[in-house]
Design a protein around this motif. Structure first.
Motif, PDB file in Angstrom:
ATOM      1  N   ARG A  99       0.834  -1.219   0.000  1.00 48.54           N
ATOM      2  CA  ARG A  99       0.000   0.000   0.000  1.00 48.54           C
ATOM      3  C   ARG A  99       0.866   1.266   0.000  1.00 48.54           C
ATOM      4  N   LEU A 106       2.086   1.765  -3.453  1.00 52.80           N
ATOM      5  CA  LEU A 106       1.013   2.255  -4.323  1.00 52.80           C
ATOM      6  C   LEU A 106       0.579   3.682  -3.986  1.00 52.80           C
ATOM      7  N   GLY A 107       1.128   4.226  -2.937  1.00 47.38           N
ATOM      8  CA  GLY A 107       0.768   5.591  -2.543  1.00 47.38           C
ATOM      9  C   GLY A 107      -0.562   5.649  -1.811  1.00 47.38           C
ATOM     10  N   LEU A 108      -1.037   4.509  -1.319  1.00 52.01           N
ATOM     11  CA  LEU A 108      -2.307   4.502  -0.590  1.00 52.01           C
ATOM     12  C   LEU A 108      -2.086   4.812   0.893  1.00 52.01           C
ATOM     13  N   ALA A 111       2.278   8.224  -4.728  1.00 52.91           N
ATOM     14  CA  ALA A 111       1.257   8.980  -3.985  1.00 52.91           C
ATOM     15  C   ALA A 111       0.889  10.278  -4.687  1.00 52.91           C
TER      16      ALA A 111
END
Lengths: 310, 232
Positions: free
Chosen positions: A47, A50-52, A68
């Protein structure tokens, strides 16, 4: 430049350290397995990549930047998370068409048809996804993740919850992508056999820190003590051979496996003196094979070692 | 096509395929729209009450449709975890939010116009003369009402993405009570003597625009991390 570069990555949730100074990189064309038990921090790492989620400190770079704040860079990345990211109330074709257009695929219709074929779902293309089995949904999820022909594919437990037949199918699809399409694949998994078959490089994560990071071959070669599997010319001499071998200083352990003897050598000991000694004692050796450690053994060794030092 | 419009188109398609949700929306329109107008129109006469009824009841019906459909577009997608995949797409969080707001507002507004047509049809069937909506009311229907629906959908979507499962359950109860309150208020306004003038319509349009701007400003506080960690 590495496709993925993780430097001193830390993440804390409510005061609890989930990731502790991770460092690893994934090069172009590699199939990278990120191994670890549940709760080790695999999904958190994914995550952050993934920039989450944000990192508490350190960096997680994809193509040299953080995803992000790079919306357009995400076009080069395909993602299959625990959820397949597909809509039950739309058909397989509608789902793929939606993502093809979201990712601005040049010829969406042709690409959708190609992906339906890739996933083996051409005949069910117009059926609602809600009527599909878990395996079919996973295959469609994978087709969805690669519909825009990404350079990097990030997978979270790709075969989780699938029956063995579907696991093989999904695994074959991943191998096809890395082989034919030269796609870089980052794969979170705790399915060791799957990682062993698919991945060229692995990192073993435990309690938020990386305990091992290397190619599968190097891990096998460098892990633990060397082992030999012996098949005797006269199986009736097995007990005598076991007795003799257990007295040799270069042998750390002996095990009987049917008509074969599994000999674990002490670190750095060559195999030839053992064979010579057996022949001197008139115990004929029909076959001697060097035994590689499975990833499962390496993994368990690493985890136990980490538990011991904790 | 713009990414936002692709999301909007998908939401519309999905809502139109959700038979249960559509059936609930239509039942609500018939029960609250049809029966409220029947009871009020049979007790009053002339064009004034009709204008008042449409002016007050139709936005409430629209807000309800928006509530019903936004649960599909935002909450259901979050509960199922699909939103996480969408957040990994090349679209920004704001584009995703906007796309969903448009995608929910269009069918909600479409059904709201149907509800308005139903009320007008009922009024005309009960009256011996032809009843037509006034010009300010028509302007209200085509400007303020869609903006109110969009603002409500935007606000609900914002809250549903931001909050966790339990908070969303509490929010759902609060919305249902708020809708009942709004319906009661609209009934109370009916027959109170106020007329639907251009000033009234302009004021409500200004409120709708302000609400939409405020909602849009609020989305600055939306954050991918907050959404991901509140996925059940």
């Amino acid at each position: 430049m590495s496709v993925i570069e993780v430097r001193d990555l830390n993440r804390t949730f409510d005061g609890k350290k989930v990731l502790r100074g991770l460092n690893f990189s994934v090069e172009k064309g590699e199939v990278f397995g990120f191994l670890g038990p549940n709760g080790a921090g695999k999904t958190t790492t994914l995550r952050i990549l993934l920039g989450l989620l944000r990192a508490s400190s350190g960096e997680a770079l994809v193509f040299g930047a953080s995803l992000a704040n790079q919306d357009r860079l995400r076009r080069r990345v395909g993602v299959l998370l625990e959820n397949n990211g597909i809509y039950d109330r739309l058909s397989a074709r509608e789902n793929l068409d939606y993502y093809a257009r979201l990712y601005a695929v040049e010829e969406p219709r042709a690409q959708v048809e190609e992906m339906l074929e890739f996933a083996g779902l051409t005949e069910r293309a117009d059926d609602l996804v809600g009527t599909f089995s878990a395996g079919m949904k996973r295959k469609l999820g994978l087709a969805r993740a690669i519909i825009h022909d990404p350079e990097l594919l990030l997978l979270d437990e790709p075969t989780s919850g699938l029956d063995p037949e579907a696991q093989v199918l999904v695994r074959d699809l991943i191998l096809r992508l890395s082989g034919q399409e030269a796609m870089t694949v980052f794969m979170n998994s705790h399915h060791l056999a799957e990682v062993e078959r698919v991945c060229s490089k692995v990192a073993i994560l435990h309690h938020g820190s990386i305990q091992a990071f290397d190619t599968v071959e190097h891990l096998r070669a460098g892990s633990g003590m060397p082992r030999l599997s012996l098949s005797l010319a006269d199986p009736e001499k097995t007990a005598t051979a076991l007795d003799l071998l257990s007295q040799l200083p270069s042998v750390s352990r002996t095990e009987r496996e049917g008509n074969r003897i599994l000999v674990t050598l002490t670190r750095g000991s060559p195999a030839s003196p053992i064979l010579t000694r057996l022949i001197q004692e008139d115990i004929g050796v029909e076959e001697a094979t060097k035994v590689s450690r499975s990833l499962e053994e390496i993994y368990l060794g690493v985890v136990q070692e980490a538990e011991g030092s904790a | 096509m713009n990414g936002m419009l692709i999301v909007a188109q998908k939401e519309i398609r999905q809502i139109l395929k959700s038979r249960n949700v559509l059936a609930s929306a239509i039942i609500f329109v018939i029960v609250f729209g049809g029966f409220s107008s029947l009871s009020t129109l049979t007790s009053e006469g002339g064009g004034g009450p009709l204008d008042q009824l449409v002016f007050t009841l139709v936005p409430v019906l629209g807000i309800f449709m928006g509530y019903l459909f936004s649960s599909q577009a935002f909450l259901r997608e979050k509960q199922g975890g699909i939103v996480e995949t969408l957040l990994c797409s090349p679209l920004s969080l704001r584009e995703i939010w906007m796309g969903k707001v448009i995608g929910v507002t269009v069918p909600a507004y479409g059904l709201t116009l149907l509800a308005a047509a139903l009320i007008l049809g009922l009024a005309n069937s009960l009256s011996q003369m032809t009843l037509l909506p006034s010009l300010p009311l028509i302007a209200h229907l085509f400007t303020t009402v869609p903006l109110f629906i969009a603002a409500t959908v935007g606000l609900l979507g914002f809250a549903q993405l931001l909050l966790g499962l339990r908070e969303n359950q509490i929010l759902n109860f609060a919305i249902i009570f708020a809708l009942i309150f709004l319906l009661t208020m609209s009934q109370a306004l009916f027959g109170s003597g106020f007329t639907i003038s251009w000033v009234v319509v302009g004021s409500s349009l200004a409120i709708a625009i302000l609400l939409l701007i405020a909602t849009s400003w609020l989305t600055r506080f939306l954050d991918k991390e907050r959404i991901v960690i509140t996925i059940p």
